[in-house]
Enzyme design. Structure first.
Site, PDB file in Angstrom:
ATOM      1  N   GLY A   1      51.554  40.600  37.988  1.00 51.12           N
ATOM      2  CA  GLY A   1      50.220  40.018  37.433  1.00 51.12           C
ATOM      3  C   GLY A   1      50.358  38.517  37.675  1.00 51.12           C
ATOM      4  O   GLY A   1      49.806  37.803  36.803  1.00 51.12           O
TER       5      GLY A   1
ATOM      6  N   LYS B   1      51.116  37.758  43.015  1.00 50.66           N
ATOM      7  CA  LYS B   1      51.995  37.995  44.371  1.00 50.66           C
ATOM      8  C   LYS B   1      50.989  38.422  45.358  1.00 50.66           C
ATOM      9  O   LYS B   1      51.304  38.054  46.465  1.00 50.66           O
ATOM     10  CB  LYS B   1      52.725  39.358  43.925  1.00 50.66           C
ATOM     11  CG  LYS B   1      53.702  39.465  45.326  1.00 50.66           C
ATOM     12  CD  LYS B   1      54.861  40.588  44.719  1.00 50.66           C
ATOM     13  CE  LYS B   1      54.485  41.541  43.531  1.00 50.66           C
ATOM     14  NZ  LYS B   1      53.870  43.119  44.170  1.00 50.66           N
ATOM     15  N   GLY B   2      49.897  39.173  44.894  1.00 50.10           N
ATOM     16  CA  GLY B   2      48.772  39.536  46.077  1.00 50.10           C
ATOM     17  C   GLY B   2      48.091  38.334  46.626  1.00 50.10           C
ATOM     18  O   GLY B   2      47.908  38.223  47.827  1.00 50.10           O
TER      19      GLY B   2
ATOM     20  N   ASP C   1      61.701  48.447  39.152  1.00 47.61           N
ATOM     21  CA  ASP C   1      60.889  49.666  39.009  1.00 47.61           C
ATOM     22  C   ASP C   1      61.500  51.118  39.794  1.00 47.61           C
ATOM     23  O   ASP C   1      62.214  50.729  40.790  1.00 47.61           O
ATOM     24  CB  ASP C   1      59.420  49.449  39.701  1.00 47.61           C
ATOM     25  CG  ASP C   1      58.719  48.486  38.778  1.00 47.61           C
ATOM     26  OD1 ASP C   1      58.944  48.195  37.722  1.00 47.61           O
ATOM     27  OD2 ASP C   1      57.628  48.206  39.474  1.00 47.61           O
TER      28      ASP C   1
ATOM     29  N   LYS D   1      62.113  28.455  31.011  1.00 42.88           N
ATOM     30  CA  LYS D   1      63.613  29.141  30.776  1.00 42.88           C
ATOM     31  C   LYS D   1      63.539  30.100  32.213  1.00 42.88           C
ATOM     32  O   LYS D   1      62.526  30.568  32.412  1.00 42.88           O
ATOM     33  CB  LYS D   1      63.438  30.218  29.494  1.00 42.88           C
ATOM     34  CG  LYS D   1      63.709  29.366  28.128  1.00 42.88           C
ATOM     35  CD  LYS D   1      65.012  28.853  28.121  1.00 42.88           C
ATOM     36  CE  LYS D   1      65.252  28.104  26.748  1.00 42.88           C
ATOM     37  NZ  LYS D   1      66.706  27.535  26.770  1.00 42.88           N
TER      38      LYS D   1
ATOM     39  N   CYS E   1      25.071  49.911  44.858  1.00 41.68           N
ATOM     40  CA  CYS E   1      25.258  51.370  44.853  1.00 41.68           C
ATOM     41  C   CYS E   1      24.629  52.265  43.658  1.00 41.68           C
ATOM     42  O   CYS E   1      23.494  52.403  43.671  1.00 41.68           O
ATOM     43  CB  CYS E   1      26.801  51.619  45.091  1.00 41.68           C
ATOM     44  SG  CYS E   1      27.146  53.307  45.556  1.00 41.68           S
TER      45      CYS E   1
ATOM     46  N   GLY F   1      23.829  50.693  41.049  1.00 41.47           N
ATOM     47  CA  GLY F   1      22.678  49.733  40.623  1.00 41.47           C
ATOM     48  C   GLY F   1      21.531  50.002  41.640  1.00 41.47           C
ATOM     49  O   GLY F   1      20.233  49.607  41.136  1.00 41.47           O
TER      50      GLY F   1
ATOM     51  N   HIS G   1      27.904  48.901  49.554  1.00 41.69           N
ATOM     52  CA  HIS G   1      28.771  47.751  48.790  1.00 41.69           C
ATOM     53  C   HIS G   1      28.658  46.483  49.652  1.00 41.69           C
ATOM     54  O   HIS G   1      29.767  46.261  50.265  1.00 41.69           O
ATOM     55  CB  HIS G   1      29.907  48.351  48.370  1.00 41.69           C
ATOM     56  CG  HIS G   1      29.886  49.363  47.575  1.00 41.69           C
ATOM     57  ND1 HIS G   1      29.912  49.114  45.946  1.00 41.69           N
ATOM     58  CD2 HIS G   1      29.967  50.689  47.334  1.00 41.69           C
ATOM     59  CE1 HIS G   1      30.141  50.449  45.496  1.00 41.69           C
ATOM     60  NE2 HIS G   1      29.943  51.138  46.322  1.00 41.69           N
TER      61      HIS G   1
ATOM     62  N   GLU H   1      29.538  43.654  48.597  1.00 37.20           N
ATOM     63  CA  GLU H   1      30.602  42.868  48.219  1.00 37.20           C
ATOM     64  C   GLU H   1      31.796  43.181  48.796  1.00 37.20           C
ATOM     65  O   GLU H   1      32.719  42.251  48.887  1.00 37.20           O
ATOM     66  CB  GLU H   1      30.807  42.999  46.475  1.00 37.20           C
ATOM     67  CG  GLU H   1      31.504  44.503  46.035  1.00 37.20           C
ATOM     68  CD  GLU H   1      30.321  45.686  45.907  1.00 37.20           C
ATOM     69  OE1 GLU H   1      29.245  45.429  46.684  1.00 37.20           O
ATOM     70  OE2 GLU H   1      30.552  46.505  45.047  1.00 37.20           O
TER      71      GLU H   1
HETATM   72  N1  GLN Z   1      27.598  57.726  41.277  1.00 37.94           N
HETATM   73  C1  GLN Z   1      26.806  57.348  42.235  1.00 37.94           C
HETATM   74  C2  GLN Z   1      26.871  58.399  43.627  1.00 37.94           C
HETATM   75  O1  GLN Z   1      27.871  59.165  43.475  1.00 37.94           O
HETATM   76  C3  GLN Z   1      27.082  56.008  42.884  1.00 37.94           C
HETATM   77  C4  GLN Z   1      28.364  55.709  43.290  1.00 37.94           C
HETATM   78  C5  GLN Z   1      28.640  54.239  43.434  1.00 37.94           C
HETATM   79  O2  GLN Z   1      28.104  53.311  42.594  1.00 37.94           O
HETATM   80  N2  GLN Z   1      29.821  53.886  44.072  1.00 37.94           N
HETATM   81  O3  GLN Z   1      26.326  58.356  44.620  1.00 37.94           O
END
Ligand code: GLN
Length: 567
Positions: free
Chosen positions: A43, A46-47, A177, A217, A414, A416, A541, A543
């Site tokens: 956290g 690193k990414g 780890d 430290k 999606c 939404g 999506h 985004e």
């Molecule tokens: N649950 C919804 C579906 O399966 C939407 C999936 C999502 O938002 N990634 O279609």
């Protein structure tokens, strides 16, 4: 799912202690490797350091491939709960990965594939399938050399398939780890086989600064690095993450304890904006020193002006107005669960000269009345993100309904999109019990449902529509206009349920426009409401493909409209 087919053809001899299957056509020395490990704790970025270094190499004209070696036993990230592990990021080929791949793609502005993401679960699955097919020729299968051998092969497969100048390998977790022990050992072997001049090790450590002491430290970092040394790995460079700038004394202590020359111990304090990180690392000579250790720093020249411009363009002016956006979702306490959405909003900040402040609104609290819908009025725009399952769904529908009825800019992603359709059906079409069969299997008006050809698919997950698909934009719509008037765009999907085509007409009568569709099937993928200031939602999506300096048009125009609202 991966693993059904091997990515390369292995040639092995019986009863050999060396097990190093080489992918076809692999040539040693053509690709250099940078291996990034973490110590002390996770956290600490690193990414982001990995992504920034990738960007710096790319800025020098190098062909870069990042590779995440993830420690967990899941075969991919598809089944992971965002609450525990952050967002599930989807690649164009449908691979479900963790969010680091999103960071790599955004900084490199490049689409990655399943070869860029390897989990321990994937490695073990590959080995067990191979063992069942008898491919180990009677040999007992061992962690060393077989597990490490498979890991090295996956690394080299990426090299021989994509022919990069450098592969930047990020090992998930921290040194010490149990889970990533074999990945680290595989990297040690890689160095042994490829030669020191071809493999560079960078450790990202953390310098603690307890408020009660008021000074930095180094002991925890020393012990972490010692852990790496005890695994046979001498780091070439160390990045010391810290809250305040690294003190000279601490840098010296780290240097003497780790055999790393002082000029290769690089301090990296907290910064405000992640877009400043590549430039800061460049100024501290990080990419140069890595390439020096690989003997290729003269071959690839940095383009500093280009980098400075990229940084500047991604930064809104200091006095930029603030645009307040609400995200109504389930995972309100875990920012990482919606990281790509936050980044897609950030991508609008530079171009639109605004600072975006995001608040998370708990959909469950909206649903049970702890928060009133009218609270959304404080925001200039509302986003309902993707999600699965019934919890909080009525709260999300209430949010969409509020935006619909109060002219508030709304962007649905999606789930939404589905929520927007349900809200519109209930509020505008008079279908009071409209719902999705995901939440109400026997509802009277299933505006969102599984289409007939999906319903026979039984096993959980099998019916998921994943990865990049074409979306046809309909001429004359707002969506068409804002996407540069191209009819076909490609976007990434991750969902099961679809808009029910039986309701298309009814929705159209009431003024809702499906502005994006699948080019071949009757699948609705983008909706808009011309009568509303901004009511748009996508089944895909956006985004996942929004990039710095190339914000997705849906986000860009949503924020643009929200800025007019001035909340
Ligand atoms: N649950 C919804 C579906 O399966 C939407 C999936 C999502 O938002 N990634 O279609």
């Amino acid at each position: 799912m991966r693993g059904e087919k091997l990515l390369w053809e292995a040639s092995t001899k019986v009863a050999d202690e060396f097990y190093t299957p080489m992918p076809k056509g692999y040539k040693k020395g053509l690709t250099k490797y940078l291996v990034i490990t973490g110590s002390v704790m996770s956290g600490v970025g690193k990414g982001m350091i990995t992504s920034s270094l990738c960007k710096l190499f790319q800025n020098r004209g190098m062909n870069v491939e990042p590779l995440k070696l993830e420690a967990y036993l899941n075969v991919d990230a598809g089944t992971l709960n965002p609450y525990r592990h952050g967002e599930v990021f989807v690649l164009q080929d449908g691979t479900e990965t963790d969010m680091d791949l999103g960071a790599y793609e955004r900084f490199l502005d490049k689409n990655l594939t399943r070869e860029n993401f390897v989990t321990s679960g994937f490695v073990y699955k590959t080995i067990i399938e191979k063992e069942r097919r008898g491919e180990y020729l009677g040999r007992d299968v061992q962690f060393i050399p077989h597990v490490t051998g498979e890991i090295k092969s996956l690394v080299r497969a990426l090299a021989s398939n994509k022919k990069p100048d450098i592969i930047v390998i990020e090992i998930g977790g921290t040194v010490g780890d149990y889970e990533n022990m074999f990945a680290i050992e595989a990297m040690r072997e890689l160095m042994y086989e490829e030669g020191k001049e071809n493999v560079c090790f960078l450790n990202v450590t953390y310098i603690i600064d307890p408020p009660t002491l008021g000074e930095q430290k180094s002991k925890a970092a020393q012990l972490g690095i010692r852990g790496l040394l005890s695994l046979g790995i001498q780091p070439d460079l160390i990045i010391c993450r810290s809250h305040k700038p690294l003190s000279n004394g601490i840098a010296e202590k780290i240097s003497i304890n780790s055999n790393v020359p002082i000029d290769r111990v690089i301090g990296l304090e907290d910064i405000k904006r992640i877009y400043e990180l590549p430039l800061l690392l460049r100024r501290r000579g990080t990419d140069r020193k890595i390439l020096e250790s690989l003997g290729i720093e003269k071959k690839f020249n940095p383009k500093d002006k280009e980098l400075a411009e990229w940084t500047l363009k991604n930064t809104p002016p200091k006095d930029a107005p603030i645009t307040r956006i609400a995200i109504v979702g389930k995972y309100v306490n875990v920012k990482d669960a919606y990281i790509s959405i936050l980044k897609a909003l950030e991508h609008c900040e530079g171009p639109l000269k605004t600072k975006i402040s995001v608040s998370f609104i708990d959909a469950v609290a909206l649903e049970n009345g702890k928060i009133k819908s009218s609270a959304l009025n404080e925001y200039a725009g509302v986003i309902v993100p993707g999600g699965f399952g019934k919890r909080g769904i009525e709260g999300k529908i209430m949010a969409a309904k509020y935006c619909l009825e109060n002219q508030k800019p709304y962007l649905g992603l999606c789930l939404g999109f589905q929520v927007a359709a349900i809200a519109f059906a209930r509020s505008t079409c008079g279908l009071k019990d409209a719902n999705s069969t995901e939440f109400e299997p026997n509802c009277r008006h299933p505006v969102i449902t599984l289409l007939p050809d999906q319903q026979s698919v039984e096993s959980f997950g099998a019916s998921m529509r994943l990865g990049s698909q074409e979306v046809e934009l309909i001429k004359g719509t707002f969506a068409y206009k804002i996407h540069g008037k191209s009819c076909l765009i490609k976007r990434r999907f991750r969902h099961r349920y679809e808009f029910n085509p039986e309701y298309i007409e009814k929705f159209a009568e009431k003024g809702l426009v499906f502005s994006g569709k699948d080019p071949k099937k009757p699948l609705m993928q983008l909706l808009e409401l011309p009568k509303h200031p901004f009511f748009m939602a996508s089944q895909y999506h956006p985004e996942f493909t929004s990039r710095p300096l190339k914000p997705d048009p849906l986000f860009l125009h949503f924020v643009k409209k929200a800025m007019v609202e001035k909340c």
